[in-house]
Design a protein around this motif. Structure first.
Motif, PDB file in Angstrom:
ATOM      1  N   UNK A   4       0.850  -1.183   0.000  1.00 46.49           N
ATOM      2  CA  UNK A   4       0.000   0.000   0.000  1.00 46.49           C
ATOM      3  C   UNK A   4       0.885   1.231   0.000  1.00 46.49           C
ATOM      4  N   UNK A   5       0.724   2.083  -1.006  1.00 46.74           N
ATOM      5  CA  UNK A   5       1.428   3.363  -1.049  1.00 46.74           C
ATOM      6  C   UNK A   5       0.461   4.468  -0.679  1.00 46.74           C
ATOM      7  N   UNK A   6       0.946   5.438   0.083  1.00 40.42           N
ATOM      8  CA  UNK A   6       0.094   6.544   0.526  1.00 40.42           C
ATOM      9  C   UNK A   6       0.764   7.886   0.263  1.00 40.42           C
ATOM     10  N   UNK A   7      -0.032   8.816  -0.243  1.00 43.68           N
ATOM     11  CA  UNK A   7       0.380  10.204  -0.426  1.00 43.68           C
ATOM     12  C   UNK A   7      -0.563  11.053   0.419  1.00 43.68           C
ATOM     13  N   UNK A   8      -0.219  11.269   1.696  1.00 45.00           N
ATOM     14  CA  UNK A   8      -1.151  11.937   2.604  1.00 45.00           C
ATOM     15  C   UNK A   8      -1.338  13.424   2.299  1.00 45.00           C
ATOM     16  N   UNK A   9      -2.554  13.874   2.502  1.00 41.00           N
ATOM     17  CA  UNK A   9      -2.907  15.286   2.389  1.00 41.00           C
ATOM     18  C   UNK A   9      -4.245  15.471   3.086  1.00 41.00           C
ATOM     19  N   UNK A  63       2.638  -4.700   3.528  1.00 40.15           N
ATOM     20  CA  UNK A  63       3.502  -3.581   3.898  1.00 40.15           C
ATOM     21  C   UNK A  63       2.897  -2.291   3.365  1.00 40.15           C
ATOM     22  N   UNK A  64       3.344  -1.180   3.950  1.00 41.63           N
ATOM     23  CA  UNK A  64       2.887   0.130   3.499  1.00 41.63           C
ATOM     24  C   UNK A  64       4.091   1.048   3.334  1.00 41.63           C
ATOM     25  N   UNK A  65       3.920   2.047   2.490  1.00 41.42           N
ATOM     26  CA  UNK A  65       4.941   3.068   2.280  1.00 41.42           C
ATOM     27  C   UNK A  65       4.243   4.418   2.220  1.00 41.42           C
ATOM     28  N   UNK A  85      -0.771  13.007   7.575  1.00 39.94           N
ATOM     29  CA  UNK A  85       0.265  11.979   7.540  1.00 39.94           C
ATOM     30  C   UNK A  85       0.220  11.145   8.822  1.00 39.94           C
ATOM     31  N   UNK A  86      -0.003  11.801   9.959  1.00 42.35           N
ATOM     32  CA  UNK A  86      -0.116  11.077  11.223  1.00 42.35           C
ATOM     33  C   UNK A  86      -1.272  10.095  11.208  1.00 42.35           C
ATOM     34  N   UNK A  87      -2.392  10.501  10.640  1.00 39.39           N
ATOM     35  CA  UNK A  87      -3.549   9.604  10.531  1.00 39.39           C
ATOM     36  C   UNK A  87      -3.215   8.417   9.633  1.00 39.39           C
ATOM     37  N   UNK A  88      -2.526   8.665   8.525  1.00 39.49           N
ATOM     38  CA  UNK A  88      -2.147   7.582   7.612  1.00 39.49           C
ATOM     39  C   UNK A  88      -1.215   6.585   8.309  1.00 39.49           C
ATOM     40  N   UNK A  89      -0.238   7.110   9.036  1.00 34.46           N
ATOM     41  CA  UNK A  89       0.677   6.225   9.763  1.00 34.46           C
ATOM     42  C   UNK A  89      -0.066   5.418  10.820  1.00 34.46           C
ATOM     43  N   UNK A  90      -0.995   6.068  11.522  1.00 35.52           N
ATOM     44  CA  UNK A  90      -1.778   5.374  12.546  1.00 35.52           C
ATOM     45  C   UNK A  90      -2.646   4.270  11.939  1.00 35.52           C
TER      46      UNK A  90
END
Length: 157
Positions: A4-9, A63-65, A85-90
Motif C-alpha cells: 500500500x502506497x500513501x500520499x497523505x494530504x 507492507x505500506x509506504x 500523515x499522522x492519521x495515515x501512519x496510525x
C-alpha cells in the motif's frame, strides 16, 4: 506481496496498491480520499482514517509506504499535511503493517530516474510501469509511485 502506497494530504489523500513478486509489479487498485474543506479538522481526519481502514481491510496489504513531509513556505500547510500523515501512519500501524517512509525526491528518482521530475513525468512513467491502469487522479498516481519506490527499495529475503 501486496504493498500500500500513501500520499497523505488533508484535502486529498492518495492511495495505491500494487503486487510485487520479485522484480515484477502489477496494479491492484488506487483511489483518493477527499475531505470537505468546510468540515472541522477532527472530522476530516476521522474521514481519512475510516477510508484508509476500509482500503486496508478490503485488500489486506502486507507492507505500506508513506511519502515523507516536505516543508512548504506556509507553515500552516505543513502542519495540515502533518496531521493527515499522522492519521495515515496510525491507520497502517493499527492494521499491523510495517511502514516505510520515503522522501519525495527519492520517490521521483525511483520512478523517473531523477529527483527533480515533474508530476507529469511521474504519471507518464506510471503508464509505462503499470500499463492499462486507470489512475483516480494526481494524488493516487503519487501513492502508486510511493508503492513502486518501496517495491524497489524493500529488503528481499
Amino acid at each position: 506481496m501486496i504493498i500500500l502506497g500513501l500520499d497523505p494530504s488533508l484535502t486529498c489523500t492518495g492511495w495505491g496498491l500494487i503486487r510485487a513478486e520479485g522484480s515484477r509489479i502489477s496494479h491492484i487498485a488506487n483511489g483518493q480520499v477527499k475531505t470537505d474543506a468546510k468540515a472541522p479538522l477532527p472530522d476530516r481526519l476521522a474521514h481519512i482514517d475510516r477510508a484508509l481502514a476500509a482500503v486496508i481491510a478490503d485488500h489486506d496489504p502486507v507492507q505500506a509506504a508513506v511519502e515523507e513531509i516536505f516543508v512548504n513556505d506556509n507553515p500552516q500547510s505543513t502542519l495540515k499535511l502533518a496531521h493527515a500523515r499522522g492519521v495515515a501512519l496510525l491507520a497502517c500501524a493499527r492494521a499491523g503493517l510495517s511502514v516505510a517512509e520515503y522522501a519525495p525526491r527519492l520517490v521521483k528518482k525511483a520512478i523517473v530516474g531523477t529527483g527533480g521530475a515533474a508530476k507529469e513525468q511521474v504519471q507518464a512513467m506510471l503508464r509505462v510501469l503499470l500499463p492499462g491502469t486507470k489512475v483516480a487522479g494526481a494524488d493516487a498516481a503519487d501513492a502508486l509511485a510511493v508503492a513502486i519506490c518501496h517495491a524497489n527499495h524493500r529488503p528481499r529475503f
